[in-house]
Design an enzyme around this catalytic site. Structure first.
Site, short mmCIF file in Angstrom:
data_model
loop_
_atom_site.label_atom_id
_atom_site.label_comp_id
_atom_site.label_asym_id
_atom_site.label_seq_id
_atom_site.Cartn_x
_atom_site.Cartn_y
_atom_site.Cartn_z
N LYS A 90 -25.04 -5.58 -26.31
CA LYS A 90 -24.16 -6.56 -25.69
C LYS A 90 -24.87 -7.88 -25.66
CE LYS A 90 -20.53 -7.68 -23.17
NZ LYS A 90 -20.24 -8.61 -24.28
N LYS A 126 -27.71 -9.92 -29.81
CA LYS A 126 -27.33 -11.33 -29.91
C LYS A 126 -26.93 -11.61 -31.34
CE LYS A 126 -26.98 -15.16 -27.51
NZ LYS A 126 -26.66 -15.35 -26.08
N GLY A 165 -19.18 -14.81 -25.96
CA GLY A 165 -19.39 -16.22 -26.28
C GLY A 165 -20.83 -16.66 -26.03
N ASP A 166 -21.17 -17.81 -26.49
CA ASP A 166 -22.45 -18.49 -26.22
C ASP A 166 -22.24 -19.93 -26.65
OD1 ASP A 166 -25.38 -17.98 -25.38
OD2 ASP A 166 -25.64 -19.06 -27.25
N ASN A 240 -19.74 -24.62 -20.94
CA ASN A 240 -19.20 -23.58 -20.07
C ASN A 240 -20.09 -23.32 -18.85
OD1 ASN A 240 -19.37 -20.27 -19.72
ND2 ASN A 240 -17.33 -21.14 -19.61
N SER A 377 -18.95 -9.81 -18.16
CA SER A 377 -18.48 -9.24 -19.42
C SER A 377 -18.43 -7.72 -19.33
CB SER A 377 -19.42 -9.63 -20.57
OG SER A 377 -19.12 -10.93 -21.03
#
Ligand code: NDP
Length: 445
Positions: A90, A126, A165-166, A240, A377
């Site tokens: 994740k 990642k 997201g990132d 964000n 998440s």
């Protein structure tokens, strides 16, 4: 030389060309030393550290897509599946021109420990690509995301690897990627998090990293006899994490006086008007400097690092890695900073972190402080599996509980194994212990 040091020295030779990864590994292995020393024989026999530092696999692929002029563009993408000892991989997908294997390995490594700290069943990974969504049309972004997923879909799944997201990957990009995954596999499953609310997203996910950062920073300050309320705050970035960190810390009674983007920063002594920032960054996808033409009394300065010279009591770096170097840390200390909460991943260099700790500044490292995003998440994954949705209040209550719990674990691990108040060591140790135990239990895999 100790086992931890030997493994680190080998890494430095083998991956000399990967500076961000070596930086993260140096911090992690150095702070884990007290735990590793206590278990050296057991860990070394099991080759535990050699496995722990090395990703289980890295998938590397090209992403060809057609731009609006009809020309084929090609980008380079990766998915680093780091460690699945405690759950499916994740971790987010970063879309930024700087993306390379070193950066994604450092982020994946941090993610393993962060996900463990949440107490939820998620392993670490990642991914990302050197594509820059800035300046691209919606159609170009869609074609890129579809091509990216056309390769990635083979390697991910709701029970194997769940990206999110990132930097550069927000709701729009997640939507395009999800649509393509569904089209290719025929599966309507929780394969991505950060989804829109109409197709399986969780209330509170958008806000979770920034809000969680403030919950943890408050817990840290209160444990040390300080308060958030009434303090002056600097928040770097205006994406964000930054926007929702600024919102929550303001709700807690503090005043945010500066925010930034990769071009420069704004200073608003009256307190940053977040409605204006959201309009510029979330709606118009504009630049932070536009703020000064809409809010009187605010100023704009070109360049990012100057933001840290503004006097403040709380600093929340929420932009990117290594944005606070030693000089910036010293400027913050001179300006009276009491607490630093890392919203971004590894925003402080090793020298900056040491400067904060030496000066007695409360310092919450990213892998603890920004874990609210991945925790939420995981709550999104739970809701997807259960086929139901919790209310925003339910999600926020769980998030608050998780962040306070993380702080307590980090605080206790620091006191038991390292130095009380050394939350860098505490976070690494608390995160590592669970992963190490699971790896040992599962044998040489
Ligand atoms: P966004 O893309 O939404 O925002 C990133 C912000 O940081 C933008 O203001 C951007 O400015 C700025 N920025 C990016 N790169 C640089 C750079 N090289 N120098 C200066 N400023 C830069 O990303 P997020 O808010 O999602 O992520 C921010 C950080 O938080 C990252 O480190 C990420 O890994 C971390 N994080 C994010 C989580 C999440 O849930 N989103 C969870 C946990 C950690 P510009 O617009 O000019 O590019």
């Amino acid at each position: 030389m100790s086992y931890a040091q030997r493994v680190l020295e080998q890494l430095k030779v083998r991956y000399a060309h990967e500076p961000e990864y070596i930086q993260a590994a140096t911090e992690i292995l150095t702070t884990l030393k007290p735990v590793i020393d206590r278990n050296e024989e057991k860990y070394e026999k099991a080759g535990l550290l050699e496995r722990f530092v090395e990703p289980e696999r890295i998938i590397s692929f090209r992403v060809p897509w057609v731009d609006d002029s009809g020309k084929v563009q090609v980008n380079r993408a990766f998915r680093v599946q780091y460690n699945s000892a405690i759950g499916p991989y994740k971790g987010g997908i970063r879309l930024h021109p700087s993306v390379n294997q070193s950066i994604l390995k450092f982020l994946g490594f941090e993610q393993v420990l962060k996900n463990s700290l949440t107490g939820l069943p998620i392993g670490g990974g990642k991914g990302g690509c050197d594509f820059d969504p800035k300046g691209k049309s919606d159609n170009e972004v869609m074609r890129f995301c579809q091509s990216f997923m056309t390769e990635l879909y083979r390697y991910i799944g709701a029970d194997t690897d769940v990206p999110a997201g990132d930097i550069g990957t927000g709701a729009r990009e997640i939507g395009y990627m999800y649509g393509q995954y569904k089209r290719l596999t025929g599966l309507y499953e929780g394969v991505l998090t950060g989804k829109g609310l109409t197709y399986g997203g969780s209330l509170g996910r958008k806000e979770a990293t920034g809000f969680g950062l403030c919950y943890l920073t408050r817990a840290m300050m209160e444990r040390n006899g300080k308060t958030v309320s009434g303090k002056t705050v600097l928040v770097s970035g205006s994406g964000n994490v930054a926007i929702y960190a600024a919102q929550k810390i303001t709700e807690m009674g503090a005043k945010v006086v500066a925010m930034s983007d990769s071009n420069g920063y704004i200073y608003d002594p009256n307190g940053v008007n977040l409605d204006v920032v959201k309009q510029i960054k979330e709606v118009e996808r504009g630049r932070i400097k536009e703020y000064v033409s809409r809010v009187s009394g605010a100023t704009y300065t070109e360049g990012c690092s100057g933001i840290w010279t503004i006097p403040c009591q709380i600093a929340l770096p929420c932009a990117t890695q290594n944005e606070i170097n030693e000089a910036s840390a010293k400027a913050l200390i001179a300006g009276g900073v009491e607490a630093v909460g890392e919203g971004a991943n590894m925003p402080s260099t090793i020298e900056a972190t040491e400067a904060f700790q030496k000066a007695g500044v409360l310092f919450a490292p990213g892998k603890a402080a920004n874990a609210g995003g991945v925790a939420c998440s995981a709550l999104e994954m739970t809701q997807n599996s259960m086929r139901l949705s919790w209310t925003a209040a339910e999600v926020d209550e769980k998030l608050q509980g998780i962040m306070v719990n993380i702080f307590n674990k980090v605080d206790e691990a620091a006191a038991e194994y390292a130095t009380p108040g050394d939350y860098v060591a505490g976070a690494n140790i608390a995160g590592f212990l669970k992963v190490a135990e699971a790896m040992l239990a599962q044998g040489a895999v």
